[in-house]
Every structure is written in structure tokens, then in C-alpha cells.
Design an enzyme around this catalytic site. Structure first.
Site, mmCIF file in Angstrom:
data_model
loop_
_atom_site.group_PDB
_atom_site.id
_atom_site.type_symbol
_atom_site.label_atom_id
_atom_site.label_comp_id
_atom_site.label_asym_id
_atom_site.label_seq_id
_atom_site.Cartn_x
_atom_site.Cartn_y
_atom_site.Cartn_z
ATOM 1 N N LYS A 198 -2.699 -10.358 2.413
ATOM 2 C CA LYS A 198 -3.563 -9.743 3.426
ATOM 3 C C LYS A 198 -4.330 -8.578 2.805
ATOM 4 C CE LYS A 198 -2.759 -6.431 6.371
ATOM 5 N NZ LYS A 198 -4.064 -5.718 6.297
ATOM 6 N N GLY A 250 0.095 0.437 -1.115
ATOM 7 C CA GLY A 250 -0.472 1.204 -0.012
ATOM 8 C C GLY A 250 0.197 2.552 0.070
ATOM 9 N N SER A 251 0.222 3.104 1.261
ATOM 10 C CA SER A 251 0.727 4.472 1.413
ATOM 11 C C SER A 251 2.256 4.506 1.365
ATOM 12 C CB SER A 251 0.246 5.034 2.746
ATOM 13 O OG SER A 251 0.745 4.241 3.796
ATOM 14 N N THR A 252 2.784 5.652 1.001
ATOM 15 C CA THR A 252 4.240 5.836 0.950
ATOM 16 C C THR A 252 4.836 5.681 2.347
ATOM 17 O OG1 THR A 252 4.105 7.188 -1.022
ATOM 18 C CG2 THR A 252 6.041 7.536 0.381
ATOM 19 N N GLY A 255 5.069 2.100 3.019
ATOM 20 C CA GLY A 255 6.050 1.581 2.055
ATOM 21 C C GLY A 255 7.476 1.789 2.543
ATOM 22 N N GLU A 272 4.091 -0.306 -4.591
ATOM 23 C CA GLU A 272 3.174 0.555 -5.363
ATOM 24 C C GLU A 272 2.563 1.514 -4.358
ATOM 25 O OE1 GLU A 272 2.688 0.446 -8.562
ATOM 26 O OE2 GLU A 272 3.222 -1.568 -9.228
ATOM 27 N N CYS A 306 -4.867 5.835 -6.413
ATOM 28 C CA CYS A 306 -3.473 6.273 -6.252
ATOM 29 C C CYS A 306 -3.032 7.128 -7.426
ATOM 30 C CB CYS A 306 -2.577 5.057 -6.125
ATOM 31 S SG CYS A 306 -2.893 3.863 -7.433
ATOM 32 N N GLU A 403 -0.863 13.878 -0.915
ATOM 33 C CA GLU A 403 -1.934 13.045 -1.454
ATOM 34 C C GLU A 403 -3.160 13.195 -0.553
ATOM 35 O OE1 GLU A 403 -1.577 8.743 -1.076
ATOM 36 O OE2 GLU A 403 -2.213 8.565 -3.161
HETATM 37 P P1 NAD Z 1 -1.886 1.865 4.093
HETATM 38 O O1 NAD Z 1 -0.443 1.970 3.745
HETATM 39 O O2 NAD Z 1 -2.345 2.484 5.338
HETATM 40 O O3 NAD Z 1 -2.319 0.336 4.171
HETATM 41 C C1 NAD Z 1 -2.107 -0.537 3.102
HETATM 42 C C2 NAD Z 1 -2.017 -1.935 3.649
HETATM 43 O O4 NAD Z 1 -0.848 -2.052 4.458
HETATM 44 C C3 NAD Z 1 -3.186 -2.345 4.519
HETATM 45 O O5 NAD Z 1 -3.505 -3.696 4.227
HETATM 46 C C4 NAD Z 1 -2.625 -2.211 5.931
HETATM 47 O O6 NAD Z 1 -3.235 -3.052 6.869
HETATM 48 C C5 NAD Z 1 -1.188 -2.614 5.713
HETATM 49 N N1 NAD Z 1 -0.220 -2.094 6.686
HETATM 50 C C6 NAD Z 1 -0.334 -1.006 7.497
HETATM 51 N N2 NAD Z 1 0.796 -0.861 8.224
HETATM 52 C C7 NAD Z 1 1.637 -1.868 7.872
HETATM 53 C C8 NAD Z 1 2.957 -2.236 8.254
HETATM 54 N N3 NAD Z 1 3.663 -1.546 9.152
HETATM 55 N N4 NAD Z 1 3.524 -3.313 7.669
HETATM 56 C C9 NAD Z 1 2.843 -4.020 6.733
HETATM 57 N N5 NAD Z 1 1.591 -3.724 6.343
HETATM 58 C C10 NAD Z 1 0.993 -2.650 6.884
HETATM 59 O O7 NAD Z 1 -2.654 2.422 2.824
HETATM 60 P P2 NAD Z 1 -4.223 2.516 2.624
HETATM 61 O O8 NAD Z 1 -4.676 3.700 3.384
HETATM 62 O O9 NAD Z 1 -4.869 1.204 2.855
HETATM 63 O O10 NAD Z 1 -4.303 2.772 1.058
HETATM 64 C C11 NAD Z 1 -4.214 4.009 0.500
HETATM 65 C C12 NAD Z 1 -2.818 4.215 -0.063
HETATM 66 O O11 NAD Z 1 -2.522 3.212 -1.023
HETATM 67 C C13 NAD Z 1 -2.720 5.521 -0.801
HETATM 68 O O12 NAD Z 1 -1.528 6.175 -0.453
HETATM 69 C C14 NAD Z 1 -2.689 5.099 -2.262
HETATM 70 O O13 NAD Z 1 -2.057 6.006 -3.117
HETATM 71 C C15 NAD Z 1 -1.984 3.798 -2.187
HETATM 72 N N6 NAD Z 1 -2.263 2.967 -3.372
HETATM 73 C C16 NAD Z 1 -1.280 2.831 -4.320
HETATM 74 C C17 NAD Z 1 -1.514 2.086 -5.474
HETATM 75 C C18 NAD Z 1 -0.457 1.938 -6.524
HETATM 76 O O14 NAD Z 1 -0.599 1.066 -7.372
HETATM 77 N N7 NAD Z 1 0.580 2.744 -6.517
HETATM 78 C C19 NAD Z 1 -2.735 1.457 -5.651
HETATM 79 C C20 NAD Z 1 -3.712 1.601 -4.675
HETATM 80 C C21 NAD Z 1 -3.454 2.363 -3.523
#
Ligand code: NAD
Length: 493
Positions: A198, A250-252, A255, A272, A306, A403
Site C-alpha cells: 500500500k 513510516g512514523s515511529t 510503527g 523502518e 527519515c 523529528e
Molecule cells: P505514517 O506512519 O503516517 O504513514 C506511513 C504509512 O503507514 C502510510 O502508508 C499510512 O497510510 C500507513 N498507516 C497509517 N496508519 C497505519 C496503521 N495504523 N496501520 C498500518 N498502516 C498505517 O508516516 P508518513 O507520515 O507517511 O511518513 C513519514 C515517516 O516515515 C517519518 O517518520 C519518516 O522518518 C518515516 N520514514 C522512515 C524511513 C526509514 O527507512 N526509516 C524511510 C522513509 C520514511
């Protein structure tokens, strides 16, 4: 003899000389559908009855397309398609056969690179020079790299018995949309798994173009399934009983929700997550090179990285010089239309992200840090934020701990290498750091003491598919990239 200029050297260096004529990237050749559904079992599907949302261009706030939201039933359909493809086909063919498809996808990404780059910039807001020179070439490189491993898995883990995991559920963010899809799909497929992935809700378009590429490449139906939607769709993938592995970037915050959801289910998990990277600059560093690296580390992709170097730790005796040079260099950054080939800092990905950056920058001012922003006219429409640097920052300030995920740099100073390491490690995260020094021995000693998954020496934000990437602490666990990236998708005994 020509007429003598009456301009000062400073004006010549930082004034008119740096005003580039506009160099807009054309978009006439981009053909987008009005509506996108999902790619499931080798078919483009989407029901009129499904909920939808709009994906917009954050630089203009114009709508680009309508996107369907996959509910639990649609996710279930995608997982069933992935399971069928895994059982009946993908787990049975040879690695060399799998490699052929991956190579084909890599080449097709290269062939369609211009279109992909322009759509990435329109949907996400990043400067065209980044999507063109970084995101899309690296996405192709990941498919090439893992194609190379597909028939050599026995050599990757000599003496071990290896087996794919089955169906991988993958959820990715908006900051590197196509590249994150490549990071997830390429190793999973090379290792013999099938996937349901997704994309983020603000950047679904290049994932749908990738679906078209995958379809044209003739990948067997169901090997890759792409579903659209927001958090609830992601949760439906994570919580599906027939998923064997969850890979999340995505976000911590999210995560942690996923880690709790997966606990005790037997599903394999890699996370990640966020970061609060530091560039550590010692007084023996090549200063101009370091300034360029710091600029690249935080203003590249509007700080939507990130592993961004969102903190600068600079040795006290050179702090004034480094900060002065940074401010001067920031004043030459071109902020604005992401489709202009000269633009350095493009649009913030969404209104929510802009609000979050604005709130955190406000907290920096309230907590007593000194803010500097170069004079730059921001466009009237769209989501933009001027490059920002904070001095007089203390380790307890929110802007030193949280962050920001925007073009905002927090500067702290240190006196000794030990103090630099302590301050660099003093966040909940542990994703990336950069060290700048003329002394190799210092570089290696400091690198060994830093709790960060990625450490650059005298450079920053350089990526390569052969190199593993991942975090410590609240930046997550597991590695993507390199031979280590295969481990996330294999059972190795
Ligand atoms: P986010 O966590 O809000 O969303 C990431 C993804 O998760 C999206 O596709 C979202 O729709 C989905 N999502 C949201 N809630 C969910 C849930 N409860 N269950 C499953 N999926 C869910 O993050 P974002 O705002 O899209 O991205 C930014 C974050 O990603 C930052 O914190 C950044 O540091 C991190 N990031 C990390 C890396 C890495 O490799 N460590 C790389 C890129 C981005």
C-alpha cells in the site's frame, strides 16, 4: 577592456549572479487517469461503490486524480491473489526465472524514467532534479540489484537452508514513493515471496504507474498486488491472518501500533521508522565541503528524509565560521516550483505536514532558540516552508529531540569527541549520522560509538542498493538494501 562592475564581490557572488532564468519541466506528455483503483491478481480493479479521496499537487493544490480506498474485503482479495500466486507459481519457479522479471521491471523503469520523475514531483512536491536524478534511478537500481541476487541466494547464505516466507504485506510512506516501493518489492520478489503493498495516501500515483509497468512486464498475476487507502487499509494488511511478513516504513508512532498488532502472531516484522540524524563537524574538517553536506543533509527533499541530518553538532571553536557559511549558502537556495529544474527546495508534501513543521518551529522560538530564515519569496499557493536554521539550541528543546521532517536544522555545539557522541546519541532515534573530519582514525572511532544504523564519513545522504539501511532504537529494526535486505524475506536455517 570591458566596463568595470560597480557591484561588490558579495553581490557578485550571492546577488544577481545566482538568479537563474526559469527552467520549467514540461508536463504535456503526462497522461494520468481521472480515477485509480487497485492492482489485484493482475487486473486493475476499482468499484464505483468504494470510498475515494483526491490526490493533489502540493505545489499548486490542484487535484491530480481520484483514488479508491481498499476496505477489508478488497485487502482480503489482494491477499488471496498473492497467496494463490505464491502457492501455484512464484515459489516454484527458479531464481533465474524470477530474475528475468525483475530485470525487465528495472529496464522499464529506466525507459519510463521521465514520466515517472515528473509524476513523482507533481504528486509529492519534491524538486524535479531529485526525482529525476535520485528517486527514479535508485528505484531502477534496486530492481537491478535484487535481480542479481535472485538466482544466487545459496551463495548469499552459504551452507544454510533458505526458504521464502510467503505473502509479504508492505506499507510505505510519502517521502520517496516509488523508491520505497522498490525497496520493498524487489528483495521480496527476488527471495521468492509475493506481495500486497500500500502506497501512502498523499502519493499513490507512481505506485499505480509501477503497477502498469509490472503488468506490461508480464509478471504472473497476483505476484504483486497494490491497494490504495490510508491508515485503515494499512491496518487491514497488517492484521490479515494470511500475511506471513509485515514490512513497514513510516512514523515511529504507527510503527509501535504495528509492532503491538503483530506481537504473538508469528508474522515476521521489519520496521523502518523516524530519525533525528546528526552531522558532526570537527574543527579539522574540510569546512566548505561540510557546509555543502549539511545543506544537502537537511534541505534535500525539503527535509522529508527519515535519515535527514536535522541536527548539526559543530565543534565550538569553528561554530561561528560554520554557521556564517551555512547562512550564506542557505541564502542561495532556490525555493519554489518543484517542476523548475533549478529548484533546490520544493513543496511540503501536505497541509498536515506543513502544520506540523510550523508548530515545531514555533516551539523552537518559544523555547528560546534563535531562528534564521534567508529572504526568499514563497509561492502564494501550495505548501511551502522557508529553509530554517536554529542556533542557541539545547539538547532538551523539542527541535533537538523530535523529528520535524521539514527543512529545519537545529545547531548544537560540542568541545570533545566524547561530548559529540553523547549529544548525537541523545535522542530516542538511531537512524543516521554524518561525521566530518580530516582524520580517518577519529572518523572510525566516533562511528563506532554512535548508535545509528547508517553513518556517512565526509558526505551525507548517499544511497546505494548494495548498502544496508536501517535503524537502532525507535528508528526500527531490520535492514533494507544489500544482502542483509534479503534476510527480511527469507527463513534462513
Ligand atoms: P505514517 O506512519 O503516517 O504513514 C506511513 C504509512 O503507514 C502510510 O502508508 C499510512 O497510510 C500507513 N498507516 C497509517 N496508519 C497505519 C496503521 N495504523 N496501520 C498500518 N498502516 C498505517 O508516516 P508518513 O507520515 O507517511 O511518513 C513519514 C515517516 O516515515 C517519518 O517518520 C519518516 O522518518 C518515516 N520514514 C522512515 C524511513 C526509514 O527507512 N526509516 C524511510 C522513509 C520514511
Amino acid at each position: 577592456m570591458g566596463k568595470q562592475s560597480t557591484k561588490s564581490v558579495k553581490d557578485l557572488l550571492f546577488g544577481d549572479l545566482w538568479e537563474y532564468a526559469p527552467a520549467p519541466q514540461g508536463t504535456d506528455f503526462v497522461e494520468l487517469d481521472e480515477r485509480y483503483g487497485h492492482y489485484i491478481g493482475g487486473e486493475f480493479v476499482g468499484l464505483d461503490s468504494e470510498e475515494t479521496f483526491d490526490t493533489i499537487n502540493p505545489a499548486t493544490e490542484e487535484k491530480l486524480a481520484t483514488i479508491s480506498v481498499a476496505d477489508e474485503a478488497t485487502v482480503d482479495r489482494a491477499v488471496k491473489a498473492a497467496r494463490k500466486a505464491y502457492d501455484n507459481h512464484w515459489s516454484k519457479i527458479s531464481g533465474a526465472e524470477r530474475a528475468k522479471y525483475l530485470y525487465r521491471i528495472a529496464r522499464m523503469i529506466q525507459e519510463k524514467a521521465r514520466n515517472l520523475a515528473v509524476v513523482e514531483t507533481m504528486d509529492g512536491g519534491k524538486p524535479i532534479k531529485e526525482s529525476r536524478d535520485v528517486d527514479i534511478p535508485l528505484a531502477a537500481a534496486h530492481f537491478f540489484y535484487y535481480a542479481g541476487w535472485a538466482d544466487k541466494l545459496d551463495y548469499a547464505f552459504p551452507g544454510a537452508t533458505i526458504k521464502p516466507l510467503g505473502v509479504a504485506g508492505q506499507v510505505i510512506p510519502w517521502n520517496f514513493p516509488l523508491l520505497m516501493a522498490a525497496w520493498k518489492i524487489a528483495p521480496a520478489l527476488a527471495a521468492g515471496n509475493t506481495v500486497v503493498i500500500k502506497p501512502a495516501e498523499t502519493t499513490p500515483l507512481t505506485a499505480m504507474l509501477l503497477a502498469q509497468i509490472i503488468d506490461e512486464a508480464g509478471l504472473p498475476p497476483g505476484v504483486v498486488n497494490i491497494v490504495n487507502g490510508a491508515g485503515a487499509t494499512g491496518a487491514a494488511i497488517v492484521n490479515h491472518d494470511d500475511i506471513d511478513k509485515v514490512a513497514f516504513t513510516g512514523s515511529t508512532q504507527v510503527g509501535k501500533i504495528i509492532q503491538r498488532a503483530v506481537a504473538g502472531t508469528g508474522k515476521k516484522l521489519t520496521l523502518e521508522l523516524g530519525g533525528k540524524g546528526a552531522n558532526i563537524v570537527f574543527d579539522d574538517a574540510p569546512i566548505d565541503q561540510a557546509v555543502e553536506g549539511i545543506i544537502n543533509g537537511i534541505f534535500f527533499n525539503q527535509g522529508h528524509v527519515c535519515c535527514a541530518g536535522s541536527r548539526l553538532l559543530v565543534q565550538e571553536n569553528i561554530a561561528d565560521e560554520v554557521i556564517a557559511k551555512l547562512k550564506q549558502r542557505m541564502s542561495t537556495l532556490i525555493v519554489g516550483d518543484p517542476l523548475d529544474k533549478n529548484t533546490d527546495v520544493g513543496a511540503i508534501n501536505s497541509r498536515e505536514q506543513l502544520d506540523r513543521i510550523t508548530e515545531l518551529v514555533g516551539s523552537g522560538v518559544d523555547e528560546g532558540a534563535q531562528k534564521f530564515q534567508p529572504k526568499c519569496a514563497l509561492p502564494d499557493t501550495g505548501y511551502f516552508f522557508a529553509p530554517t536554521i536554529f542556533t542557541d539550541v539545547t539538547p532538551s528543546h523539542r527541535i533537538a529531540q523530535e523529528e520535524i521532517f521539514g527543512p529545519v536544522l537545529s545547531v548544537l555545539t560540542f568541545r570533545t569527541p566524547d561530548e559529540a557522541v553523547k549529544k548525537a546519541n541523545n535522542t530516542p532515534y538511531g537512524l543516521a549520522c554524518g561525521i566530518w573530519s580530516d582524520k580517518g582514525s577519529k572518523l572510525f572511532r566516533v562511528a563506532g560509538a554512535l548508535k545509528a544504523g547508517v553513518i556517512w564519513g565526509n558526505t551525507y545522504n548517499k544511497f546505494d542498493p548494495t548498502s544496508p539501511f536501517g535503524g537502532y532504537k525507535e528508528s526500527g529494526f531490520g535492514r533494507e538494501g544489500g544482502v542483509q535486505g534479503l534476510l527480511a524475506y527469507l527463513e534462513v536455517r
